[in-house]
Design an enzyme around this catalytic site. Sequence first.
Site, PDB file in Angstrom:
ATOM      1  N   GLY A 238       0.852  -1.196   0.064  1.00 61.49           N
ATOM      2  CA  GLY A 238      -0.063   0.300   0.065  1.00 61.49           C
ATOM      3  C   GLY A 238       0.907   1.254   0.111  1.00 61.49           C
ATOM      4  O   GLY A 238       1.884   1.132  -0.546  1.00 61.49           O
ATOM      5  N   SER A 239       0.386   2.393   0.647  1.00 66.23           N
ATOM      6  CA  SER A 239       0.987   3.472   0.567  1.00 66.23           C
ATOM      7  C   SER A 239       2.171   3.726   1.355  1.00 66.23           C
ATOM      8  O   SER A 239       2.160   2.973   2.376  1.00 66.23           O
ATOM      9  CB  SER A 239       0.015   4.658   0.917  1.00 66.23           C
ATOM     10  N   ARG A 240       3.085   4.371   1.256  1.00 70.49           N
ATOM     11  CA  ARG A 240       4.356   4.597   2.164  1.00 70.49           C
ATOM     12  C   ARG A 240       3.789   5.243   3.653  1.00 70.49           C
ATOM     13  O   ARG A 240       4.280   4.755   4.463  1.00 70.49           O
ATOM     14  CB  ARG A 240       5.405   5.798   1.374  1.00 70.49           C
ATOM     15  N   GLY A 242       0.800   4.930   5.112  1.00 64.11           N
ATOM     16  CA  GLY A 242       0.172   4.066   5.823  1.00 64.11           C
ATOM     17  C   GLY A 242       1.008   2.672   6.075  1.00 64.11           C
ATOM     18  O   GLY A 242       1.343   2.516   7.540  1.00 64.11           O
ATOM     19  N   GLU A 260       5.588  -3.619   1.346  1.00 59.76           N
ATOM     20  CA  GLU A 260       5.796  -2.923   0.125  1.00 59.76           C
ATOM     21  C   GLU A 260       5.245  -1.630   0.040  1.00 59.76           C
ATOM     22  O   GLU A 260       4.091  -1.245   0.057  1.00 59.76           O
ATOM     23  CB  GLU A 260       5.155  -3.916  -1.001  1.00 59.76           C
ATOM     24  N   CYS A 297       2.432  -0.482  -8.799  1.00 63.39           N
ATOM     25  CA  CYS A 297       3.591  -0.532  -7.902  1.00 63.39           C
ATOM     26  C   CYS A 297       4.787  -0.341  -8.716  1.00 63.39           C
ATOM     27  O   CYS A 297       5.686   0.426  -8.257  1.00 63.39           O
ATOM     28  CB  CYS A 297       3.880  -1.830  -7.016  1.00 63.39           C
ATOM     29  N   GLU A 387       6.532   9.574  -5.133  1.00 63.95           N
ATOM     30  CA  GLU A 387       5.699   8.685  -6.081  1.00 63.95           C
ATOM     31  C   GLU A 387       4.175   9.544  -6.420  1.00 63.95           C
ATOM     32  O   GLU A 387       3.638  10.242  -5.384  1.00 63.95           O
ATOM     33  CB  GLU A 387       5.259   7.333  -5.316  1.00 63.95           C
TER      34      GLU A 387
END
Lengths: 528, 528
Positions: A238-240, A242, A260, A297, A387
């Site tokens: 997921g998101s960085r 979170g 990831e 991703c 990102e």
Amino acid sequence: MSTLEHVLIGGRWCASQDAHGSFRAEDPARAEAIGPAFPISGKADIEAAMQAALQAADALSTISPSRIADFLERYAAAIDADGDCLVALAHAETALPVEPRLRSVELPRTSNQLRLAAQAVRHYAWTDPVIDTQAGLRAHRAPLNKPVLVFGPNNFPFAFNAIAGSDFASAIAARNPVIAKAHPSHPATSQRLAQLAHAALLEAGLPAAAVQMLYHFDNALGLAWAGDARLGAIGFTGSRTGGLALKAAADKAGVPIYAELSSVNPVFLLPGVLAERGEALAQEFFASCTMGSGQFCTNPGIVIVPEGEQGDAFVVAATQLFAQAEPKVLFSRGVQQNLLHAVDGLRAAGAQVLTGGSVGEGYRFQPTLLNVDGDAFLAHAEGLQAEAFGPVSLIVRAADLPAMQRIAASFEGNLTGTIYRPADGSDDDAWLALAPILRNKVGRLIANKMPTGVAVSAAMNHGGPYPSTSNPGFTSVGMPASIRRFSALHSYDNVPEALLPVELRNRNPGGVQRLVDGRWTDGDIGQG
Amino acid sequence: MSTLEHVLIGGRWCASQDAHGSFRAEDPARAEAIGPAFPISGKADIEAAMQAALQAADALSTISPSRIADFLERYAAAIDADGDCLVALAHAETALPVEPRLRSVELPRTSNQLRLAAQAVRHYAWTDPVIDTQAGLRAHRAPLNKPVLVFGPNNFPFAFNAIAGSDFASAIAARNPVIAKAHPSHPATSQRLAQLAHAALLEAGLPAAAVQMLYHFDNALGLAWAGDARLGAIGFTGSRTGGLALKAAADKAGVPIYAELSSVNPVFLLPGVLAERGEALAQEFFASCTMGSGQFCTNPGIVIVPEGEQGDAFVVAATQLFAQAEPKVLFSRGVQQNLLHAVDGLRAAGAQVLTGGSVGEGYRFQPTLLNVDGDAFLAHAEGLQAEAFGPVSLIVRAADLPAMQRIAASFEGNLTGTIYRPADGSDDDAWLALAPILRNKVGRLIANKMPTGVAVSAAMNHGGPYPSTSNPGFTSVGMPASIRRFSALHSYDNVPEALLPVELRNRNPGGVQRLVDGRWTDGDIGQG
């Protein structure tokens, strides 16, 4: 509350005990709620799932691998058989195209991955048995004997779904119970998968609570759960933001987390390849960056293009393709808002918008290309490599090879890095100067291919140096490596043979590959 | 300042740039300072070492493995040749016995470990090459390309020394530069080892800064360093308090840390074994608990003894042995103070001292046995399983097998767990009831042996579930597994063969074991 969909806890579909509210999926193309209402679970659901999983962990630890493999294969077959329904649900909730994406790519990839996990289970391929007959020591990988919590992302409703994807298959393959936290962008798809998983589990005779699923809970509850030392591990995609919050909570409790997080997947174009086929490359880049609305991703988020005429031509061609494209539907208002914010951030850091940058109907977003020169990139490398999740890419112009080297050196950890080189090898000196720098920044080094294809292969690495993932030694895709993340190393010292796990005994009727006294063999030990 | 010993930075022995003070070793038997003064390094030394290591990382990443192996073997030979001097220094600084411990056990173990690392390097055994010819993907393990910081413990001046032990050998084998933080309990021993390492490094032609060493720095500087994202990884063996503080700092920066923290290594005696040889077991237990003054990570800190006459006899015999023993010399005043504190803590949690508990001349401590009944243990399991580092053990009396099961279930993660069973198998039902519970609490499950022997073997696991270590999937002892901790996973996608690392090409002249299209082989690919 009785109208809310049921959660899967303790082997039963039951009403949420303490829903904190509810949510519905949306049709992202029209920004309209669709389907039934799903509960946002509270502490009682979480604790009930934990208690059931803790019990299941013991039963699973000692279950026969063939039963696990049987479950995985039954589940794979059920997914294939239910393709029409699954694809329809996923299409409605994500707006991803039915063909080829959902039906011909992601669905078969998902069932194939479950079958590869089953194969790794049957061959004990993830267990790495090592036997030292002289020292009386025998070691292998074993279940964590604790629940694994899997957080699924928004961008693969099947292949990375918390109840069907690689983290799920890997954790189950290592005989751990999984508690799946579905992504709220596609609850009905996740529910349907969980129904198939549940039925397969009953048929295969696995413990009832081996597979459980909640649809949603508040961030604060999620963080508290990540810090629960009763967990064996966490898988997260997921998101960085979170992911790092969950990682901090898990780290503090000593819970291994395989997260990831984010990646911009730099693509370098060596001069010769532009001469060879610059126009075709612009098309390849555009297709990769806008496929799945760019919500990958491994989306090519930064392309490094040599200065000069041929580079200019590539940029013009790419800009035209981006400008002529229809707006792409994103998964949710949140993704759309984050993307607007990310493009603003890139502009603030010095990038110019060549085309795009605007939103459209529903959660649409215009494919967007930005540009910055190499020196400006290096001066603001941190902000410019943030990102932007969606159909957005930044072109960085590089004056020469040393500039490319400096740009490569400025990247933080990424999942992938790509170098395009001419087929005649005329730029291989440049490759040799650039590749070693890029190599150490990425998990997968790619030649002459856009990074968006992630093959399910034992030689895949869908991982990379921090902050693309939490540890550079692991991959979340590719059996059996991805399974090992959810295992504990067990050594047996001086334990009589009859009391050893079967795969560590002298007789090796299953032909398991084992490292015996320094040599790989699938044979028996001794006269056998 | 000119009188302080020199640190090893950037390939040179040089004066500390900013020593914050100095320290000397002590003769623990007399609590008297011995030997020269060593600097306590400040930020300038740390930054100089980091800068040099960052440069060395690039050179090491691409160096030929045979040169690394050559270094490791030269260093091993130098250690063997210098045995007299090394043993004399270590004995003076640690009071560990010259024979058999330092000379015949730990020294050969250390050089052997370096040679096993060299062997793993020559055979690429730690690199796990995986090739998928159809997908065009080839993967292996590669250097982190960043410095590894190793913190050595007090209890093995050779075999776990930050400049010679398993973490050192493992990190170097994976071609990463090591910055060793020696333990201040044995600075002269560490200095001598570093001199041998430095000479071997020059002979083998490794980058000058591949191996560096500082003797000491303040905790605050250590924590700041652990949080430096330029580090590739950290290896730590030591106290739980120190390790968890470093782990928190490293986790926050995304630096993988492999920390071995603490363990009480429970030993269960099944009833039949007491009948078979209770007296001999008391002797075995006493010897293991007091060897090396009990200062082992795998010291038997808790022994679970059945209630009843034979259990009573075991406790009486063990108590007598502990009572009759001479006080044992500990490494330092800190160890002595911590041990007093730990014994107080066990008493406060409900344990009775059977014998011992007092300090002696120098840093001596009387071998100490405590006792608690099973119910009291279960009621205060957290406090009663706190590690007491030294010749101290707690006997827990268990009423029956279910009590043993409950006690096993109450343990947190440990490095080892042991069950003694009678040779005739008469207690194997009890084994089968108890072992699965203990199995999931420990890294190494042992039968009929005290846990203090840690063989250097590929099948060893010197690791365990949190909080004994930071991740249950790794071992700090045993090649090649321990090397993998300091590696990154690298995949190559569609990269032309000539541009691949040699060990991933079709021709395999070195006979490297590779997983090619799902099968282990040491052969070439294709017609080769």
